[in-house]
Write an enzyme that holds these catalytic residues in place. Sequence first.
Site, PDB file in Angstrom:
ATOM      1  N   ASP A  24      10.467  -6.559  45.427  1.00  0.00           N
ATOM      2  CA  ASP A  24      11.906  -6.367  45.360  1.00  0.00           C
ATOM      3  C   ASP A  24      12.391  -6.385  46.711  1.00  0.00           C
ATOM      4  O   ASP A  24      11.767  -5.998  47.599  1.00  0.00           O
ATOM      5  CB  ASP A  24      12.228  -5.137  44.537  1.00  0.00           C
ATOM      6  CG  ASP A  24      11.165  -3.929  44.840  1.00  0.00           C
ATOM      7  OD1 ASP A  24      10.566  -3.696  45.914  1.00  0.00           O
ATOM      8  OD2 ASP A  24      11.076  -3.009  44.116  1.00  0.00           O
ATOM      9  N   ASN A  59      11.234   7.726  36.880  1.00  0.00           N
ATOM     10  CA  ASN A  59      11.606   7.402  35.335  1.00  0.00           C
ATOM     11  C   ASN A  59      10.784   6.425  34.640  1.00  0.00           C
ATOM     12  O   ASN A  59      11.172   5.917  33.628  1.00  0.00           O
ATOM     13  CB  ASN A  59      13.049   6.925  35.609  1.00  0.00           C
ATOM     14  CG  ASN A  59      13.473   5.740  36.428  1.00  0.00           C
ATOM     15  OD1 ASN A  59      12.290   5.300  36.729  1.00  0.00           O
ATOM     16  ND2 ASN A  59      14.624   5.324  36.372  1.00  0.00           N
ATOM     17  N   GLU A  75      14.248  -0.838  35.582  1.00  0.00           N
ATOM     18  CA  GLU A  75      14.537   0.348  35.136  1.00  0.00           C
ATOM     19  C   GLU A  75      14.263   0.391  33.587  1.00  0.00           C
ATOM     20  O   GLU A  75      14.050  -0.595  32.910  1.00  0.00           O
ATOM     21  CB  GLU A  75      16.162   0.651  35.559  1.00  0.00           C
ATOM     22  CG  GLU A  75      16.206   0.546  36.981  1.00  0.00           C
ATOM     23  CD  GLU A  75      15.953   1.781  37.884  1.00  0.00           C
ATOM     24  OE1 GLU A  75      15.097   2.566  37.354  1.00  0.00           O
ATOM     25  OE2 GLU A  75      16.527   1.824  38.849  1.00  0.00           O
TER      26      GLU A  75
HETATM   27  C1  F6R Z   1       8.991  -0.456  45.713  1.00  0.00           C
HETATM   28  C2  F6R Z   1       9.215  -0.504  44.352  1.00  0.00           C
HETATM   29  C3  F6R Z   1       9.362   1.001  43.455  1.00  0.00           C
HETATM   30  C4  F6R Z   1       8.523   2.060  44.264  1.00  0.00           C
HETATM   31  C5  F6R Z   1       8.768   3.404  43.211  1.00  0.00           C
HETATM   32  C6  F6R Z   1       8.158   4.582  43.956  1.00  0.00           C
HETATM   33  O1  F6R Z   1       8.810  -1.688  45.957  1.00  0.00           O
HETATM   34  O2  F6R Z   1       9.233  -1.304  43.713  1.00  0.00           O
HETATM   35  O3  F6R Z   1       8.914   0.626  42.114  1.00  0.00           O
HETATM   36  O4  F6R Z   1       7.234   1.679  43.930  1.00  0.00           O
HETATM   37  O5  F6R Z   1      10.323   3.647  43.142  1.00  0.00           O
HETATM   38  O6  F6R Z   1       8.580   5.030  44.867  1.00  0.00           O
HETATM   39  P1  F6R Z   1       7.750   5.768  45.793  1.00  0.00           P
HETATM   40  O7  F6R Z   1       6.535   5.415  46.095  1.00  0.00           O
HETATM   41  O8  F6R Z   1       8.615   5.970  47.102  1.00  0.00           O
HETATM   42  O9  F6R Z   1       7.900   7.214  45.177  1.00  0.00           O
END
Ligand code: F6R
Length: 240
Positions: A67, A135, A142
């Site tokens: 992403d 979440n 999401e």
């Molecule tokens: C990042 C992504 C997100 C993160 C998730 C966890 O490329 O796609 O899904 O993997 O938000 O984020 P962290 O590792 O910062 O807790």
Amino acid sequence: MKVIITENYDEMSKKAAEIMIDLVKSNPNAVLGLATGSSPIGMYQYMAKDCKENGTSYKNVSTVNLDEYVGLTADHDQSYAYFMRSNLFDHIDIDLKNTNLPCGSAPDTNAECDRYNTLLETKKQDVQVLGLGSNGHIGFNEPGTPLDSVTHLVDLTENTIKDNSRLFSSIDEVPRQALSMGIKNIMNAKSILMVVSGKNKAEAVRGMVKGEITTALPASVLQLHPFVTIICDKDAASLL
Ligand code: F6R
């Protein structure tokens, strides 16, 4: 789903790096699906260390990232393109031409999503690295995202904006939208490697591993993938 519980973040990172390094050694042309965020940083550090000390080569490896924020150019220090260079690509012998992310500053987001989906058809991930949102999101899929979604424009939830604001000087600077691989693009990967740490992820880990498969917790769909390894520290695993 194979769940490996580690003592802490460092052990999680080391184990995950070993899996990545073994894959690259056995398949020097591997396609690595990569993630940003705090979770994989330690793993990337171990991969970089191994490349330097043991010479594991990424010359013929290519990468596809999950992403990118909308509105940030690749040289913005909060863009995921910048994150990947500073946390991994600048420290291994990869050819930057073989690295791919959705372009957050593309003028036409629909056309950019189409381009990325076409690219993913030719670059099937040998492994897709994932973190886990508190979440239950994977990529920026999401809660409520359809299971057959492909790369799309996402309105980030307040929860995710708040989680990610720690990396920005103020919450107002966090982009409100992102381009993200869809759940179908993630599930198309030949294997999945998730790294998760911290108590704030424990509820999402429980739902992902033990709960019903539901779009309300996107990561629960991973129960349907035949080759998933989840490496989590004991805090993240505390509700299992
Ligand atoms: C990042 C992504 C997100 C993160 C998730 C966890 O490329 O796609 O899904 O993997 O938000 O984020 P962290 O590792 O910062 O807790």
